[in-house]
Design a protein around this motif. Sequence first.
Motif, PDB file in Angstrom:
ATOM      1  N   MET A 361       0.831  -1.205   0.000  1.00  0.00           N
ATOM      2  CA  MET A 361       0.000   0.000   0.000  1.00  0.00           C
ATOM      3  C   MET A 361       0.866   1.255   0.000  1.00  0.00           C
ATOM      4  O   MET A 361       0.583   2.230  -0.721  1.00  0.00           O
ATOM      5  CB  MET A 361      -0.926  -0.002   1.208  1.00  0.00           C
ATOM      6  CG  MET A 361      -1.813   1.242   1.313  1.00  0.00           C
ATOM      7  SD  MET A 361      -3.027   1.355  -0.034  1.00  0.00           S
ATOM      8  CE  MET A 361      -4.289   0.201   0.580  1.00  0.00           C
ATOM      9  N   LYS A 362       1.960   1.224   0.785  1.00  0.00           N
ATOM     10  CA  LYS A 362       2.846   2.381   0.850  1.00  0.00           C
ATOM     11  C   LYS A 362       3.486   2.651  -0.507  1.00  0.00           C
ATOM     12  O   LYS A 362       3.569   3.810  -0.951  1.00  0.00           O
ATOM     13  CB  LYS A 362       3.927   2.136   1.909  1.00  0.00           C
ATOM     14  CG  LYS A 362       4.854   3.325   2.134  1.00  0.00           C
ATOM     15  CD  LYS A 362       5.831   3.023   3.262  1.00  0.00           C
ATOM     16  CE  LYS A 362       6.748   4.223   3.508  1.00  0.00           C
ATOM     17  NZ  LYS A 362       7.724   3.943   4.603  1.00  0.00           N
ATOM     18  N   LEU A 363       3.931   1.575  -1.169  1.00  0.00           N
ATOM     19  CA  LEU A 363       4.527   1.725  -2.493  1.00  0.00           C
ATOM     20  C   LEU A 363       3.530   2.308  -3.487  1.00  0.00           C
ATOM     21  O   LEU A 363       3.856   3.214  -4.265  1.00  0.00           O
ATOM     22  CB  LEU A 363       5.033   0.366  -2.984  1.00  0.00           C
ATOM     23  CG  LEU A 363       5.600   0.337  -4.413  1.00  0.00           C
ATOM     24  CD1 LEU A 363       6.852   1.193  -4.503  1.00  0.00           C
ATOM     25  CD2 LEU A 363       5.897  -1.082  -4.850  1.00  0.00           C
ATOM     26  N   LEU A 364       2.294   1.798  -3.433  1.00  0.00           N
ATOM     27  CA  LEU A 364       1.261   2.281  -4.350  1.00  0.00           C
ATOM     28  C   LEU A 364       0.936   3.756  -4.092  1.00  0.00           C
ATOM     29  O   LEU A 364       0.670   4.518  -5.029  1.00  0.00           O
ATOM     30  CB  LEU A 364      -0.007   1.433  -4.215  1.00  0.00           C
ATOM     31  CG  LEU A 364       0.126  -0.039  -4.647  1.00  0.00           C
ATOM     32  CD1 LEU A 364      -1.135  -0.810  -4.276  1.00  0.00           C
ATOM     33  CD2 LEU A 364       0.383  -0.139  -6.144  1.00  0.00           C
ATOM     34  N   CYS A 365       0.947   4.154  -2.850  1.00  0.00           N
ATOM     35  CA  CYS A 365       0.641   5.544  -2.516  1.00  0.00           C
ATOM     36  C   CYS A 365       1.753   6.499  -2.959  1.00  0.00           C
ATOM     37  O   CYS A 365       1.501   7.678  -3.209  1.00  0.00           O
ATOM     38  CB  CYS A 365       0.408   5.693  -1.013  1.00  0.00           C
ATOM     39  SG  CYS A 365      -1.146   4.976  -0.449  1.00  0.00           S
ATOM     40  N   ASN A 366       2.994   5.978  -3.030  1.00  0.00           N
ATOM     41  CA  ASN A 366       4.122   6.819  -3.418  1.00  0.00           C
ATOM     42  C   ASN A 366       4.392   6.803  -4.924  1.00  0.00           C
ATOM     43  O   ASN A 366       5.196   7.603  -5.412  1.00  0.00           O
ATOM     44  CB  ASN A 366       5.397   6.371  -2.694  1.00  0.00           C
ATOM     45  CG  ASN A 366       5.368   6.729  -1.231  1.00  0.00           C
ATOM     46  OD1 ASN A 366       4.741   7.710  -0.833  1.00  0.00           O
ATOM     47  ND2 ASN A 366       6.035   5.938  -0.402  1.00  0.00           N
ATOM     48  N   TYR A 367       3.730   5.924  -5.632  1.00  0.00           N
ATOM     49  CA  TYR A 367       3.942   5.816  -7.075  1.00  0.00           C
ATOM     50  C   TYR A 367       3.414   7.080  -7.763  1.00  0.00           C
ATOM     51  O   TYR A 367       2.472   7.719  -7.293  1.00  0.00           O
ATOM     52  CB  TYR A 367       3.228   4.553  -7.581  1.00  0.00           C
ATOM     53  CG  TYR A 367       3.367   4.314  -9.062  1.00  0.00           C
ATOM     54  CD1 TYR A 367       4.607   4.093  -9.643  1.00  0.00           C
ATOM     55  CD2 TYR A 367       2.242   4.309  -9.888  1.00  0.00           C
ATOM     56  CE1 TYR A 367       4.739   3.871 -11.000  1.00  0.00           C
ATOM     57  CE2 TYR A 367       2.358   4.085 -11.255  1.00  0.00           C
ATOM     58  CZ  TYR A 367       3.611   3.874 -11.800  1.00  0.00           C
ATOM     59  OH  TYR A 367       3.731   3.657 -13.144  1.00  0.00           O
ATOM     60  N   ARG A 368       3.995   7.441  -8.917  1.00  0.00           N
ATOM     61  CA  ARG A 368       3.669   8.714  -9.570  1.00  0.00           C
ATOM     62  C   ARG A 368       2.303   8.716 -10.246  1.00  0.00           C
ATOM     63  O   ARG A 368       1.692   9.759 -10.422  1.00  0.00           O
ATOM     64  CB  ARG A 368       4.744   9.061 -10.605  1.00  0.00           C
ATOM     65  CG  ARG A 368       6.113   9.282 -10.003  1.00  0.00           C
ATOM     66  CD  ARG A 368       7.087   9.855 -11.022  1.00  0.00           C
ATOM     67  NE  ARG A 368       6.782  11.236 -11.339  1.00  0.00           N
ATOM     68  CZ  ARG A 368       6.313  11.642 -12.500  1.00  0.00           C
ATOM     69  NH1 ARG A 368       6.067  10.764 -13.454  1.00  0.00           N
ATOM     70  NH2 ARG A 368       6.062  12.917 -12.726  1.00  0.00           N
ATOM     71  N   TRP A 369       1.805   7.591 -10.694  1.00  0.00           N
ATOM     72  CA  TRP A 369       0.488   7.463 -11.340  1.00  0.00           C
ATOM     73  C   TRP A 369       0.300   8.475 -12.468  1.00  0.00           C
ATOM     74  O   TRP A 369      -0.633   9.287 -12.460  1.00  0.00           O
ATOM     75  CB  TRP A 369      -0.648   7.597 -10.315  1.00  0.00           C
ATOM     76  CG  TRP A 369      -0.628   6.547  -9.253  1.00  0.00           C
ATOM     77  CD1 TRP A 369      -0.429   6.716  -7.935  1.00  0.00           C
ATOM     78  CD2 TRP A 369      -0.787   5.137  -9.466  1.00  0.00           C
ATOM     79  NE1 TRP A 369      -0.442   5.501  -7.283  1.00  0.00           N
ATOM     80  CE2 TRP A 369      -0.667   4.500  -8.214  1.00  0.00           C
ATOM     81  CE3 TRP A 369      -1.006   4.333 -10.586  1.00  0.00           C
ATOM     82  CZ2 TRP A 369      -0.757   3.137  -8.027  1.00  0.00           C
ATOM     83  CZ3 TRP A 369      -1.099   2.965 -10.413  1.00  0.00           C
ATOM     84  CH2 TRP A 369      -0.974   2.375  -9.148  1.00  0.00           C
ATOM     85  N   SER A 370       1.187   8.395 -13.453  1.00  0.00           N
ATOM     86  CA  SER A 370       1.071   9.291 -14.607  1.00  0.00           C
ATOM     87  C   SER A 370      -0.212   9.025 -15.392  1.00  0.00           C
ATOM     88  O   SER A 370      -0.712   9.901 -16.100  1.00  0.00           O
ATOM     89  CB  SER A 370       2.286   9.138 -15.524  1.00  0.00           C
ATOM     90  OG  SER A 370       2.443   7.794 -15.941  1.00  0.00           O
ATOM     91  N   GLY A 371      -0.761   7.800 -15.279  1.00  0.00           N
ATOM     92  CA  GLY A 371      -2.035   7.463 -15.928  1.00  0.00           C
ATOM     93  C   GLY A 371      -3.238   7.705 -15.040  1.00  0.00           C
ATOM     94  O   GLY A 371      -4.374   7.365 -15.410  1.00  0.00           O
TER      95      GLY A 371
END
Length: 467
Positions: A361-371
């Motif tokens: 969850m922490k990794l997903l929250c820190n990901y840039r999510w350009s899409g």
Amino acid sequence: MSHDCLCCDSEAILSGVCLENMRELANSIYEGVCGIDENGLVIIWNPGAEKIYNVSSAEIIGKPLKDYFPNALLDQVRETKIAQLNVSHMPKDKEDSHILISAKPFYISGVFKGVISTDRDYAEVMRLYSDLENAQARLNFLESQMKKTSGILGSIIGKDPSFLKKIEAASQIAPTHTNVMITGESGTGKEVFARGIHELSGRDGLFVPINCSAIPSELFESEFFGYAPGAFTGASRKGKAGFFELANGGTVFLDEVGEMPFQAQAKLLRVLQEREVVRVGGEKPIKLDVRVISATNRNLKEMKEKGMFREDLYYRLNVVEITLPSLRDRRQDIPLLIDFFVRDFASRNNKVIMAVDPDAMKLLCNYRWSGNVRELMNVVENMVVTASGKVIEMENVPEYVLGSESRECLELREYPLDLNLATRELETESIRKALDMSNNNKSKAAALLNIPRATLYNKMEEYGIPK
């Protein structure tokens, strides 16, 4: 005139019914029913006939039919004694009077006594047929929309203050007739917002989304405005309702409006100004009551200043603008969205997923999510279907996310100063990433990249990316 019992032949249902009862029965029939005796005098003239021919029964009954309609089919049948069925007739001698009529002689004890007909306004038949065709088109469209919306965010989710302000703004303008422009990066939920505005508007018509980048310029008019039967080679003999006609009384959503060809912009502007549309190959204008919501991830103001987008159309569409924040600008909403998508995809795939590992969850929250939300949804679906237990573990996170430029552990990549080289590297990286996310499904990858599939194939070939 005698009210003796008049009997029709064995095929008629009026056998043995007296004239007065025949009139009462005819009055209960929607179609026009006309009857003349052996001398051509009118004996039956029901309300349907009054409506079609604009002649009252009180005026015409007992008088010669030919005094009113010299070329009436009933008089022809009276002379020939031969039935005429489903004949397109013009008893008024007017080009706009087309009647579908069936006329049969009737006999009493073998003696000819007159002619009875049923008459229907052919124009009304065609209107009913057209209504049926439009209803079928609407039904087909609704079925296609159900399939499309089954895989997207079903409601607007978020608690970020800036995002909540956008929801509040959308709610305030929804009941109005104002055109709305929704801007923001690809995948931020522009169509979801547009659907929400439509649903809150109280409009009875359909919500019709149109991907402007996916419609070739040569098909613009026929797709947007429809076409008449046989309007061009290959056109359906039934004709076709366009997007605006389907949305009459509802909302048209012009997605990626910045991709619309310049020539098509002028045609769209004319329809918006005149509030009516004429099908390709048709002549009759169709009045429109359509609200327009547009969306783009391009800078239309800059395009307008460069002459790439019509200024008059820009101001027609952009009465109220709502700019949606990117997902990385409202990170507190990421756990909410992940929870929603996990439950949704688990239910669809008959799986029981109770939680997401805290490190994942922490990794997903820190990901840039350009899409943005679209990319997040794709990643969550991937994790749900690959999870073997009730908890989504780090091993279920896609490889490209694990090796991503996380805010916590990686520095931003440096691209060359040469813009051509930088663009090439960035596009290559984005295409590879989209193909990885979509398991090499070109249609899904193109959707993630927000480009037509043909453009994706061309760029893959240009950059040497294996197909």
